[in-house]
Design a protein around this motif. Structure first.
Motif, PDB file in Angstrom:
ATOM      1  N   GLU A  86      -6.531   0.356   1.000  1.00 20.82           N
ATOM      2  CA  GLU A  86      -6.420   1.051   2.276  1.00 20.82           C
ATOM      3  C   GLU A  86      -7.161   0.278   3.355  1.00 20.82           C
ATOM      4  O   GLU A  86      -8.275  -0.197   3.154  1.00 20.82           O
ATOM      5  CB  GLU A  86      -7.020   2.458   2.153  1.00 20.82           C
ATOM      6  N   TYR A 127       0.842  -1.209   0.000  1.00 19.90           N
ATOM      7  CA  TYR A 127       0.000   0.000   0.000  1.00 19.90           C
ATOM      8  C   TYR A 127       0.868   1.248   0.000  1.00 19.90           C
ATOM      9  O   TYR A 127       0.632   2.180  -0.789  1.00 19.90           O
ATOM     10  CB  TYR A 127      -0.926  -0.002   1.226  1.00 19.90           C
ATOM     11  N   TYR A 128       1.875   1.271   0.882  1.00 17.23           N
ATOM     12  CA  TYR A 128       2.740   2.456   0.971  1.00 17.23           C
ATOM     13  C   TYR A 128       3.675   2.553  -0.231  1.00 17.23           C
ATOM     14  O   TYR A 128       4.022   3.650  -0.662  1.00 17.23           O
ATOM     15  CB  TYR A 128       3.545   2.414   2.284  1.00 17.23           C
ATOM     16  N   GLN A 131      -1.474  -2.476   4.171  1.00 15.15           N
ATOM     17  CA  GLN A 131      -1.178  -1.156   4.738  1.00 15.15           C
ATOM     18  C   GLN A 131      -0.490  -1.373   6.089  1.00 15.15           C
ATOM     19  O   GLN A 131      -1.095  -1.261   7.154  1.00 15.15           O
ATOM     20  CB  GLN A 131      -2.446  -0.324   4.921  1.00 15.15           C
TER      21      GLN A 131
END
Length: 393
Positions: A191, A154-155, A196
């Motif tokens: 998200e 996610y990041y 995440q």
């Protein structure tokens, strides 16, 4: 009368009254279909829950230290020592320190709030995490409090170009951390999903939280079949250090899964019982229609008896007719149940496989209900006096 002739008469009667036969079957169709749909969906939910727990690790034991009212504290070294002493029962242990930290990438203008978890170098093995790029945390990172981190995809997708996050810097609570690893994608990098995530050495996280006491640990048992024994040793160790069992909580992934399985099985049985009411209603419908059929065919019964048909032949015909109606309804119900359970699986986004056991049980019960509820009308038909039957208008 031969069985084949009985079958022909039964099917002929059903075909000659198509709409009435279909309405008679409707309760059976709904009941059989409902049983298959509900059991298949519950099996799919159970399978999905099991997959989630297996991905977490079936051998895991979670420890939560409260220590309220106790002057003693558990340190990571205490549990590391316990694992070393009982290597036949334990494989790894990792302290866990959760933080709600501010995170910022080099290209971002604003900080964002994120959940950061402090762990040790064995956490990836305990929780079966796969590093797609780079590496996971190492012992030297933890012992020397190096400012390194491992992130989820996610990041990587939010802050960096895909495949180029490795070696970049991410600020956590204002301090620069070097990304040394990127985990394998598990949930489409959405998200709030497991993708995440940010992992840093627990020694760093403990310092950031301004709390010298670590209250959460994850321990991996060496053997799923010996988890109870492992828990006993763990309880003895914690009680010895803290002085009471009131100062900690222990729960294993296997225990949680067993509880969940018990709940889903109970729900499954309750839903099947509710769906079974439709089968009962269908059986009553069959009995009512068969009683009407006996009345309508009284003269036919009288003619057959006068030509030498015995009670058992008359009874056999009507019982077989009732069983055939419920059997055909059961087959249609199976088809409906399979189609709708597959559609429900796609709608709920779970893997749903029609339960073979539910299909067999539902069909067997449907036929049995037809035969049982067809018995009374068949008995009434068999007991008719041939002379009275021939006079019936």
């Amino acid at each position: 009368m031969k069985l084949t002739k009985t079958m022909q008469l039964a099917i002929s009667s059903i075909v000659s009254n198509k709409m009435r036969s279909f309405l008679t079957m409707l309760g059976i169709i709904i009941g059989v279909g409902a049983v298959i749909i509900l059991v298949s969906i519950m099996d799919g939910v159970t399978g999905q829950v099991t997959d989630v727990f297996e991905s977490i690790g079936m051998n895991n034991i979670s420890v939560s230290i409260t220590s309220r009212g106790s002057t003693r504290q558990i340190s990571p070294d205490d549990l590391y020592e316990m694992v070393d002493e009982h290597q036949d029962l334990f494989t790894y242990v990792s302290p866990n320190v959760s933080l709600n930290a501010t995170v910022k990438s080099p290209t971002a203008s604003d900080n964002t709030r994120a959940s950061v978890t402090g762990v040790d170098e064995t956490y990836d093995k305990i929780n079966t995490l796969t590093v797609e790029q780079g590496r996971f945390l190492q012992y030297v990172d933890v012992s020397k409090m190096l400012k390194v981190c491992v992130i989820g995809t996610y990041y990587e997708h939010e802050y960096y170009e895909k495949g180029k996050a490795l070696g970049e810097t991410m600020k956590i609570n204002g301090e620069p951390y070097t990304i040394v690893g990127v985990l394998e994608e598990k949930a489409d990098s959405e998200e709030g999903s497991s993708d995440q995530c940010i992992y840093i050495p627990y020694t760093n996280a403990s310092k950031m939280s301004w709390n010298s006491t670590i209250g959460s640990y994850t321990i991996m048992a060496a053997d799923t079949n010996r988890i109870t024994e492992a828990k006993t040793i763990l309880e003895q160790t914690l009680t010895k250090i803290l002085g009471s069992s009131d100062f900690y909580n222990i729960i294993s992934t296997k225990e949680i899964l067993d509880e969940m399985t018990t709940i889903t099985n109970t729900m499954k049985m309750a839903l099947v019982c509710i769906a079974g009411i439709s089968l009962l209603v269908g059986g009553i419908g069959i009995m009512n229609i068969m009683l009407v059929s006996v009345t309508e065919r009284t003269k036919e019964i009288g003619i057959r008896k006068s030509l030498g048909a015995k009670k058992k032949h008359i009874m056999q015909q009507f019982v077989f007719e009732a069983g055939t109606v419920s059997g055909i309804g059961g087959v249609i119900g199976i088809v409906v149940g399979i189609l709708l359970s597959s559609a429900a699986g796609k709608l709920l986004d779970i893997t749903v496989t029609p339960s073979v056991s539910a299909i067999v049980v539902a069909f067997t019960v449907s036929v049995a209900i037809g035969v049982i509820f067809g018995f009374l009308p068949a008995k009434n038909a068999a007991n008719l006096n041939p002379i009275d039957a021939l006079r019936f208008e």
